[in-house]
Design a protein around this motif. Structure first.
Motif, short mmCIF file in Angstrom:
data_model
loop_
_atom_site.label_atom_id
_atom_site.label_comp_id
_atom_site.label_asym_id
_atom_site.label_seq_id
_atom_site.Cartn_x
_atom_site.Cartn_y
_atom_site.Cartn_z
N ARG A 150 0.01 8.80 -0.41
CA ARG A 150 -0.19 9.95 -1.30
C ARG A 150 0.27 11.22 -0.57
O ARG A 150 -0.05 11.42 0.61
CB ARG A 150 -1.66 10.06 -1.69
CG ARG A 150 -2.00 11.23 -2.60
CD ARG A 150 -3.46 11.21 -2.98
NE ARG A 150 -3.78 10.02 -3.76
CZ ARG A 150 -5.01 9.71 -4.17
NH1 ARG A 150 -6.02 10.49 -3.83
NH2 ARG A 150 -5.21 8.63 -4.89
N ARG A 199 -9.89 1.05 7.58
CA ARG A 199 -9.78 0.47 6.24
C ARG A 199 -8.93 -0.79 6.21
O ARG A 199 -7.99 -0.95 7.00
CB ARG A 199 -9.19 1.50 5.26
CG ARG A 199 -10.06 2.72 5.05
CD ARG A 199 -11.44 2.36 4.48
NE ARG A 199 -12.25 3.54 4.24
CZ ARG A 199 -12.24 4.23 3.10
NH1 ARG A 199 -11.45 3.85 2.11
NH2 ARG A 199 -13.01 5.29 2.96
N ASP A 211 -1.96 3.15 -4.55
CA ASP A 211 -2.24 4.48 -4.01
C ASP A 211 -3.74 4.72 -4.03
O ASP A 211 -4.32 5.01 -5.07
CB ASP A 211 -1.51 5.53 -4.84
CG ASP A 211 -1.80 6.95 -4.37
OD1 ASP A 211 -2.49 7.09 -3.34
OD2 ASP A 211 -1.36 7.90 -5.03
N ARG A 212 -4.39 4.59 -2.88
CA ARG A 212 -5.84 4.78 -2.79
C ARG A 212 -6.21 6.04 -2.01
O ARG A 212 -7.38 6.32 -1.83
CB ARG A 212 -6.48 3.56 -2.12
CG ARG A 212 -6.10 2.21 -2.73
CD ARG A 212 -6.58 2.07 -4.16
NE ARG A 212 -6.15 0.82 -4.75
CZ ARG A 212 -6.84 -0.33 -4.66
NH1 ARG A 212 -7.97 -0.35 -3.98
NH2 ARG A 212 -6.40 -1.42 -5.23
N GLN A 265 0.86 -1.17 0.00
CA GLN A 265 0.00 0.00 0.00
C GLN A 265 0.90 1.23 0.00
O GLN A 265 1.91 1.28 0.71
CB GLN A 265 -0.91 0.01 1.23
CG GLN A 265 -1.82 1.21 1.27
CD GLN A 265 -3.10 0.94 2.05
OE1 GLN A 265 -3.50 -0.19 2.22
NE2 GLN A 265 -3.74 2.00 2.49
N ALA A 286 -4.94 -2.03 1.26
CA ALA A 286 -5.29 -1.86 -0.15
C ALA A 286 -4.05 -1.51 -0.95
O ALA A 286 -3.61 -0.35 -0.94
CB ALA A 286 -6.34 -0.76 -0.30
#
Length: 335
Positions: free
Chosen positions: A26, A188, A194-195, A23, A191
């Motif tokens: 950002r 969360r 980049d989410r 993961q 993931a």
């Protein structure tokens, strides 16, 4: 890529994944507020996954390369953790006497074969004792991870965090001259990619760039004058970012000269030629430039970007072997 795991020594049978795409974080202009976010110190090292399957323990880079042979002391420290199988996400770092992590110190330790004092900071848990934990909320994954580190283990540490109050946490980090902070959504699942559910806020301007060439040295400076830097845009073009000469010790000038010599290119790799002049710094004399194939990635610190999109007051921190050149893009903060 990592070899297939040997599960014969794992009494639970179910082995951890061979590799998980990490993961990513950002870049944002300021840390988020509110109780839905937890905040950690941003480390200055190599992003690394630790895969434990009985006696088979490996350290994997962000692209899945097996670097276990480079860090035997860290492998030995991971062996002391009270787990049968596990998959940890973390950062491998060199730590200064004041407790601050240092990438240049990490590179020096690697170059000189002094990797015994490195520290692996674990900040996430993706698999534990035969069970995948990736779909659990982050705060629960960290609770389980912290239990793994209930007994202190030299060389591997749990990454502490606070929930909420991100701006104040970031302010304290900057006051301590740390690189920055990382903020993560507490609710969360893990993931890959980049989410935007992990974000980073910088105190210091540190970034990776691709070496596109070097200039001849002047005066008593040996081997290399400065390194020419570039980055890729979203459309795949390679743009000039400026140059760096400060921070390169004589030994590193010699090593980088040898590193770049086989990559010499007859044509400029940039899609747009660099400007001959800038409001800041001396003019770039193209007659002194030696172009190279864009394969080497380095990390630099800098004061700011100029209006003509060039780095200002740049200092070399070290080479980054863990990131492919094609993935190096200019980081622009999201609001």
């Amino acid at each position: 890529m990592p070899r297939k795991a040997d599960t014969r020594r794992n009494p639970q049978g179910k082995a951890p994944p061979s590799w998980v795409k990490p993961q990513l974080t950002r870049l944002v202009d300021q840390p988020p507020e509110g109780p839905n976010w937890l905040h950690e110190i941003k480390f200055d090292g190599y992003r690394m996954h630790a895969r434990i399957d009985g006696d088979d323990i490996r350290l994997l880079t962000r692209t899945g390369l097996d670097w276990s042979h480079r860090y035997r002391a860290t492998i030995s420290a991971l062996r002391d953790l009270p787990v049968k199988t596990a998959y940890l996400d973390g950062e491998l770092c060199a730590v200064r006497p004041d407790g601050v992590t240092s990438f240049s110190r990490l590179q020096a330790a690697m170059d000189e074969g002094r990797t015994g004092d490195l520290v692996f900071y674990a900040f996430d848990l993706l698999f534990l004792n035969g069970e995948s934990t990736t779909q659990l909320p982050l705060v629960e994954r960290k609770t389980r991870l912290q239990a793994v580190f209930a007994k202190p283990t030299p060389g591997v540490h749990f990454t502490e965090h606070i929930v909420g109050d991100g701006p104040r946490f970031h302010e304290h980090a900057c006051r301590m001259a740390l690189e920055g902070t990382v903020s993560k959504r507490v609710d969360r699942a893990y993931a890959p990619g980049d989410r935007g559910i992990w974000v980073k806020s910088k105190c210091l301007n540190r970034e990776e760039f691709v070496v596109v060439g070097w200039t001849d040295p002047k005066g008593s400076r040996p081997h290399i004058g400065s390194l020419l830097l570039g980055y890729y845009t979203d459309d795949g073009s390679l743009r000039y970012a400026g140059r760096v000469g400060a921070g390169l010790a004589v030994a590193e000038l010699k090593r980088m000269s040898r590193r770049l010599a086989p990559l010499k290119a007859t044509r400029m790799p940039l899609d747009i030629p660099p400007p001959r002049t800038s409001r800041f710094g001396s003019p770039l004399e193209l007659s002194r430039v030696h172009w190279v194939k864009p394969q080497v990635v380095v990390e630099v610190s800098y004061l700011t970007w100029t209006e003509d999109n060039l780095l200002r007051h740049v200092s070399y921190e070290g080479e980054r072997e863990d990131k492919p050149a094609r993935l190096v893009k200019r980081q622009v903060p999201h609001p």
